[in-house]
Design a protein around this motif. Sequence first.
Motif, mmCIF file in Angstrom:
data_model
loop_
_atom_site.group_PDB
_atom_site.id
_atom_site.type_symbol
_atom_site.label_atom_id
_atom_site.label_comp_id
_atom_site.label_asym_id
_atom_site.label_seq_id
_atom_site.Cartn_x
_atom_site.Cartn_y
_atom_site.Cartn_z
ATOM 1 N N ALA A 204 -24.438 44.375 -33.578
ATOM 2 C CA ALA A 204 -24.223 43.310 -34.259
ATOM 3 C C ALA A 204 -25.025 43.169 -35.363
ATOM 4 O O ALA A 204 -24.353 42.922 -36.418
ATOM 5 C CB ALA A 204 -23.848 42.015 -33.167
ATOM 6 N N GLY A 205 -26.208 43.139 -35.153
ATOM 7 C CA GLY A 205 -27.067 42.851 -36.304
ATOM 8 C C GLY A 205 -27.184 43.956 -37.547
ATOM 9 O O GLY A 205 -27.100 43.500 -38.617
ATOM 10 N N ILE A 206 -26.745 45.031 -36.859
ATOM 11 C CA ILE A 206 -26.576 46.140 -38.129
ATOM 12 C C ILE A 206 -25.233 45.944 -38.774
ATOM 13 O O ILE A 206 -25.100 46.106 -40.113
ATOM 14 C CB ILE A 206 -26.422 47.731 -37.274
ATOM 15 N N ASP A 207 -24.298 45.657 -38.067
ATOM 16 C CA ASP A 207 -22.994 45.486 -38.806
ATOM 17 C C ASP A 207 -23.278 44.259 -39.938
ATOM 18 O O ASP A 207 -22.641 44.195 -40.820
ATOM 19 C CB ASP A 207 -21.967 44.801 -37.703
ATOM 20 N N THR A 208 -23.883 43.114 -39.392
ATOM 21 C CA THR A 208 -23.971 41.997 -40.465
ATOM 22 C C THR A 208 -24.895 42.559 -41.528
ATOM 23 O O THR A 208 -24.530 42.139 -42.798
ATOM 24 C CB THR A 208 -24.581 40.845 -39.748
ATOM 25 N N GLY B 262 -16.737 41.667 -36.396
ATOM 26 C CA GLY B 262 -16.368 41.453 -34.774
ATOM 27 C C GLY B 262 -15.728 39.824 -35.204
ATOM 28 O O GLY B 262 -15.026 39.698 -34.554
ATOM 29 N N ALA B 263 -16.431 39.090 -35.621
ATOM 30 C CA ALA B 263 -16.371 37.699 -35.798
ATOM 31 C C ALA B 263 -14.900 37.735 -36.682
ATOM 32 O O ALA B 263 -14.019 36.639 -36.305
ATOM 33 C CB ALA B 263 -17.268 36.737 -36.463
ATOM 34 N N LEU B 264 -14.661 38.539 -37.558
ATOM 35 C CA LEU B 264 -13.263 38.441 -38.515
ATOM 36 C C LEU B 264 -12.218 38.785 -37.513
ATOM 37 O O LEU B 264 -11.015 38.168 -37.580
ATOM 38 C CB LEU B 264 -13.476 39.330 -39.580
ATOM 39 N N THR B 265 -12.352 39.733 -36.722
ATOM 40 C CA THR B 265 -11.243 40.134 -35.747
ATOM 41 C C THR B 265 -10.999 38.977 -34.745
ATOM 42 O O THR B 265 -9.871 38.876 -34.477
ATOM 43 C CB THR B 265 -11.913 41.310 -34.729
#
Length: 355
Positions: free
Chosen positions: A87-91, A260-263
């Motif tokens: 998650a941190g990498i995605d952000t 993930g939040a957008l999904t």
Amino acid sequence: MGKFKTRNGLLVALTAKDGVTGWGEIWCNFPQRGALGRMNLLQDTIAERLLGLEFYEFDEVRPKLEADFSRMITHTGEYGPFNNCFAGIDTALADMAAKRHGQPLSQFLAADTASKIPAYASAPNVDDLEKSIGDLIQEGHTAAKLKIGFQPEKDIKLVDKFIKLASGRLDLLLDANQNWNVNDAISIMDKISNYPIGFLEEPLHAEAPLKDWAQLAQSISVPLAAGENISTRQKFINFIDQGGLEILQPDVAKYGGVSGALTVGETAIKHEKRCFMHYMGTGLGLAASLHCLAAINGGGLMELDATPNPLRTELGTLDLTLTNGFLSIPDGHGHGFTPDPIALKEMTIESFEIN
């Protein structure tokens, strides 16, 4: 879950070959030294896979990491820590991509974005509730969430006291912290059914049977909210279809990151539900969460920690001024939060760098 003995934060900075750096945050609230364990996992196991990684869109990377490490995650049983790191990498990659395009993150993610986000104060000090309520109103809050779920009679008295002290100046939201079973939840909520309550968060264990969630949803008039402990889009859909969930609450640092939040937001809109952002971390994740809500643009609320945390207020520049209960979207390219080098150095306990 327990009380915070320390306020932890774990940040990740990724720099591309063109010199653009993106920042992300990895969830590490518990256990007390959870940040160190996740940092070691990132350093010893995950970071090497990122070196020289080529991709076209930022949101390609997290699914690739999930697939590449799937057997190791199963073998170690470390589902949470691995996915917190992803998650941190995605952000960080989303921040990097928006910076490269010269845009604020929300505008990079969506064409039609909100310019401000409604927020609520989370976990005000209940030991001096009258002062807490007065302070929140003075700060511009219009809603607050109480942590309950510990002792039923005490919870009921706390809700009654809040309603009387707030006198309609603050909307009331509740978080039961997964502490009830379905029968207890129905009984307790029946005793406070005359009070206006905006939502009830995690009244049951996040992995309780969905039929229990559905039974509770059908038995009370207060909308059910959950999401910080729901890890995939399909699980959110199951909660909507089978569990009566009305408010979806992803956590950008815990599962999924920005993509993930957008999904989850898209899922909420498709199913005519609401998407709020859960958050209890540093200013970096808060900034990214605000941009996610702006991109989703569904009127969702932002959780704003009401307890002191220098990692939110002193690590970098973030305007948390409330105007009639609304927060502004952070300025600048990317998510708009870059840690101040001096503050970062003073607050850092451990760090590593891999080239």
